[in-house]
Design a protein around this motif. Structure first.
Motif, PDB file in Angstrom:
ATOM      1  N   ARG A  11       0.827  -1.201   0.000  1.00 25.27           N
ATOM      2  CA  ARG A  11       0.000   0.000   0.000  1.00 25.27           C
ATOM      3  C   ARG A  11       0.863   1.254   0.000  1.00 25.27           C
ATOM      4  O   ARG A  11       1.830   1.355   0.747  1.00 25.27           O
ATOM      5  CB  ARG A  11      -0.965  -0.016   1.184  1.00 25.27           C
ATOM      6  CG  ARG A  11      -2.177   0.852   0.898  1.00 25.27           C
ATOM      7  CD  ARG A  11      -3.362   0.415   1.649  1.00 25.27           C
ATOM      8  NE  ARG A  11      -3.553   1.263   2.814  1.00 25.27           N
ATOM      9  CZ  ARG A  11      -4.423   1.000   3.766  1.00 25.27           C
ATOM     10  NH1 ARG A  11      -5.160  -0.085   3.723  1.00 25.27           N
ATOM     11  NH2 ARG A  11      -4.563   1.820   4.770  1.00 25.27           N
ATOM     12  N   LEU A  65      -5.508   1.190  -1.500  1.00 22.40           N
ATOM     13  CA  LEU A  65      -6.337   0.096  -0.997  1.00 22.40           C
ATOM     14  C   LEU A  65      -7.179  -0.519  -2.109  1.00 22.40           C
ATOM     15  O   LEU A  65      -7.293  -1.742  -2.199  1.00 22.40           O
ATOM     16  CB  LEU A  65      -7.228   0.593   0.147  1.00 22.40           C
ATOM     17  CG  LEU A  65      -8.184  -0.439   0.753  1.00 22.40           C
ATOM     18  CD1 LEU A  65      -7.438  -1.649   1.292  1.00 22.40           C
ATOM     19  CD2 LEU A  65      -9.025   0.213   1.839  1.00 22.40           C
ATOM     20  N   ASP A  66      -7.758   0.311  -2.980  1.00 21.22           N
ATOM     21  CA  ASP A  66      -8.579  -0.213  -4.066  1.00 21.22           C
ATOM     22  C   ASP A  66      -7.793  -1.144  -4.981  1.00 21.22           C
ATOM     23  O   ASP A  66      -8.289  -2.185  -5.392  1.00 21.22           O
ATOM     24  CB  ASP A  66      -9.175   0.931  -4.894  1.00 21.22           C
ATOM     25  CG  ASP A  66     -10.228   1.724  -4.143  1.00 21.22           C
ATOM     26  OD1 ASP A  66     -10.688   1.267  -3.076  1.00 21.22           O
ATOM     27  OD2 ASP A  66     -10.596   2.812  -4.630  1.00 21.22           O
ATOM     28  N   GLN A  69      -7.195  -4.447  -3.179  1.00 23.17           N
ATOM     29  CA  GLN A  69      -8.420  -5.246  -3.118  1.00 23.17           C
ATOM     30  C   GLN A  69      -8.765  -5.847  -4.484  1.00 23.17           C
ATOM     31  O   GLN A  69      -9.197  -6.996  -4.564  1.00 23.17           O
ATOM     32  CB  GLN A  69      -9.573  -4.407  -2.574  1.00 23.17           C
ATOM     33  CG  GLN A  69      -9.418  -4.112  -1.091  1.00 23.17           C
ATOM     34  CD  GLN A  69     -10.484  -3.165  -0.561  1.00 23.17           C
ATOM     35  OE1 GLN A  69     -11.062  -2.366  -1.295  1.00 23.17           O
ATOM     36  NE2 GLN A  69     -10.724  -3.245   0.738  1.00 23.17           N
ATOM     37  N   VAL A  86      -2.911  -7.520   6.501  1.00 18.89           N
ATOM     38  CA  VAL A  86      -3.950  -6.524   6.763  1.00 18.89           C
ATOM     39  C   VAL A  86      -3.481  -5.529   7.822  1.00 18.89           C
ATOM     40  O   VAL A  86      -2.641  -5.846   8.669  1.00 18.89           O
ATOM     41  CB  VAL A  86      -5.289  -7.188   7.171  1.00 18.89           C
ATOM     42  CG1 VAL A  86      -5.851  -8.006   6.008  1.00 18.89           C
ATOM     43  CG2 VAL A  86      -5.137  -8.044   8.404  1.00 18.89           C
ATOM     44  N   PHE A  87      -4.045  -4.329   7.765  1.00 20.21           N
ATOM     45  CA  PHE A  87      -3.616  -3.240   8.643  1.00 20.21           C
ATOM     46  C   PHE A  87      -3.634  -3.605  10.130  1.00 20.21           C
ATOM     47  O   PHE A  87      -2.679  -3.271  10.856  1.00 20.21           O
ATOM     48  CB  PHE A  87      -4.465  -1.989   8.386  1.00 20.21           C
ATOM     49  CG  PHE A  87      -3.929  -0.782   9.098  1.00 20.21           C
ATOM     50  CD1 PHE A  87      -2.874  -0.064   8.567  1.00 20.21           C
ATOM     51  CD2 PHE A  87      -4.465  -0.384  10.307  1.00 20.21           C
ATOM     52  CE1 PHE A  87      -2.359   1.040   9.234  1.00 20.21           C
ATOM     53  CE2 PHE A  87      -3.960   0.720  10.977  1.00 20.21           C
ATOM     54  CZ  PHE A  87      -2.898   1.429  10.437  1.00 20.21           C
ATOM     55  N   GLU A 105     -11.291 -10.085   9.545  1.00 20.64           N
ATOM     56  CA  GLU A 105     -11.418  -9.272   8.333  1.00 20.64           C
ATOM     57  C   GLU A 105     -12.551  -9.791   7.449  1.00 20.64           C
ATOM     58  O   GLU A 105     -12.788 -10.993   7.363  1.00 20.64           O
ATOM     59  CB  GLU A 105     -10.112  -9.310   7.521  1.00 20.64           C
ATOM     60  CG  GLU A 105      -8.995  -8.517   8.122  1.00 20.64           C
ATOM     61  CD  GLU A 105      -9.187  -7.013   8.008  1.00 20.64           C
ATOM     62  OE1 GLU A 105      -9.531  -6.513   6.919  1.00 20.64           O
ATOM     63  OE2 GLU A 105      -8.963  -6.330   9.023  1.00 20.64           O
ATOM     64  N   ASP A 106     -13.222  -8.876   6.780  1.00 18.20           N
ATOM     65  CA  ASP A 106     -14.245  -9.212   5.794  1.00 18.20           C
ATOM     66  C   ASP A 106     -13.525  -9.657   4.520  1.00 18.20           C
ATOM     67  O   ASP A 106     -12.840  -8.841   3.889  1.00 18.20           O
ATOM     68  CB  ASP A 106     -15.114  -7.982   5.527  1.00 18.20           C
ATOM     69  CG  ASP A 106     -16.121  -8.178   4.418  1.00 18.20           C
ATOM     70  OD1 ASP A 106     -16.210  -9.284   3.838  1.00 18.20           O
ATOM     71  OD2 ASP A 106     -16.837  -7.208   4.116  1.00 18.20           O
ATOM     72  N   ASN A 109     -13.708  -7.361   1.596  1.00 24.70           N
ATOM     73  CA  ASN A 109     -13.344  -5.961   1.783  1.00 24.70           C
ATOM     74  C   ASN A 109     -12.197  -5.834   2.785  1.00 24.70           C
ATOM     75  O   ASN A 109     -12.263  -5.051   3.722  1.00 24.70           O
ATOM     76  CB  ASN A 109     -14.573  -5.175   2.243  1.00 24.70           C
ATOM     77  CG  ASN A 109     -14.383  -3.694   2.157  1.00 24.70           C
ATOM     78  OD1 ASN A 109     -13.675  -3.194   1.295  1.00 24.70           O
ATOM     79  ND2 ASN A 109     -15.015  -2.981   3.075  1.00 24.70           N
ATOM     80  N   MET A 110     -11.137  -6.619   2.595  1.00 26.71           N
ATOM     81  CA  MET A 110     -10.017  -6.610   3.537  1.00 26.71           C
ATOM     82  C   MET A 110      -9.315  -5.261   3.556  1.00 26.71           C
ATOM     83  O   MET A 110      -9.163  -4.618   2.522  1.00 26.71           O
ATOM     84  CB  MET A 110      -8.999  -7.681   3.159  1.00 26.71           C
ATOM     85  CG  MET A 110      -9.448  -9.072   3.447  1.00 26.71           C
ATOM     86  SD  MET A 110      -8.084 -10.215   3.094  1.00 26.71           S
ATOM     87  CE  MET A 110      -8.848 -11.731   3.600  1.00 26.71           C
ATOM     88  N   ASN A 111      -8.858  -4.855   4.736  1.00 26.18           N
ATOM     89  CA  ASN A 111      -8.069  -3.638   4.888  1.00 26.18           C
ATOM     90  C   ASN A 111      -6.606  -3.998   4.607  1.00 26.18           C
ATOM     91  O   ASN A 111      -5.758  -4.012   5.493  1.00 26.18           O
ATOM     92  CB  ASN A 111      -8.248  -3.056   6.297  1.00 26.18           C
ATOM     93  CG  ASN A 111      -7.617  -1.689   6.429  1.00 26.18           C
ATOM     94  OD1 ASN A 111      -7.115  -1.122   5.476  1.00 26.18           O
ATOM     95  ND2 ASN A 111      -7.644  -1.170   7.640  1.00 26.18           N
ATOM     96  N   VAL A 113      -2.777  -4.051   3.435  1.00 26.70           N
ATOM     97  CA  VAL A 113      -1.609  -3.177   3.312  1.00 26.70           C
ATOM     98  C   VAL A 113      -0.538  -3.847   2.465  1.00 26.70           C
ATOM     99  O   VAL A 113       0.418  -3.212   2.043  1.00 26.70           O
ATOM    100  CB  VAL A 113      -1.036  -2.759   4.689  1.00 26.70           C
ATOM    101  CG1 VAL A 113      -2.015  -1.877   5.428  1.00 26.70           C
ATOM    102  CG2 VAL A 113      -0.628  -3.953   5.519  1.00 26.70           C
TER     103      VAL A 113
END
Length: 135
Positions: A11, A65-66, A69, A86-87, A105-106, A109-111, A113
């Motif tokens: 990221r 992030l987009d 993902q 993930v963050f 995490e979803d 829609n993971m956060n 990094v």
């Protein structure tokens, strides 16, 4: 020369130390998930033996992030070997805690990094399409 490709995506809004940390952890993960990428140990002219490294090139890209993902979704669709970072993992202190926060995490829609992908060249190129090499 290689029919597979290894790509790291980090990221672009992270501090430099975080970017390096993410790549380091993901590199250990891809080596464990795909041990066949490992080359032979190094030996210097005096006969001193050293460890071995991956035997194929690896590219490091950066994305928002987009972009991470989107690459993750393509990786899932193409069934690539993937390791996401993930963050919330920045706030943990050990591997078990990392797995706990990751589990929350979803998946859609993971956060993210960081993400490392390995698989057939065309599939990995599709996942990383439009991303810029890390500067």
């Amino acid at each position: 020369m290689f029919d597979t490709k290894v790509v790291f995506i980090v990221r672009n809004d992270l501090a430099q130390w975080q970017r390096m940390n993410v790549v380091a952890f993901l590199a250990t993960g891809i080596a464990a998930a795909a041990p066949e990428i490992m080359g032979e140990p190094y030996v210097d002219a005096s006969g001193h033996r050293y460890g071995n490294m991956a035997g194929q090139p690896m590219l490091i890209f950066e994305a928002g992030l987009d972009g991470l993902q989107a690459a993750h979704q393509v990786g899932l669709q193409r069934q690539l070997t993937m390791l996401p970072y993930v963050f919330p993992m920045f706030s943990t202190g050990h591997d078990a805690a990392n797995r706990e926060v990751f589990l929350r995490e979803d998946p859609a829609n993971m956060n993210l990094v960081g993400l490392v992908l390995r698989g057939p060249k065309k599939a990995v190129d599709t996942a990383a399409k439009g991303l810029q090499l890390h500067k």
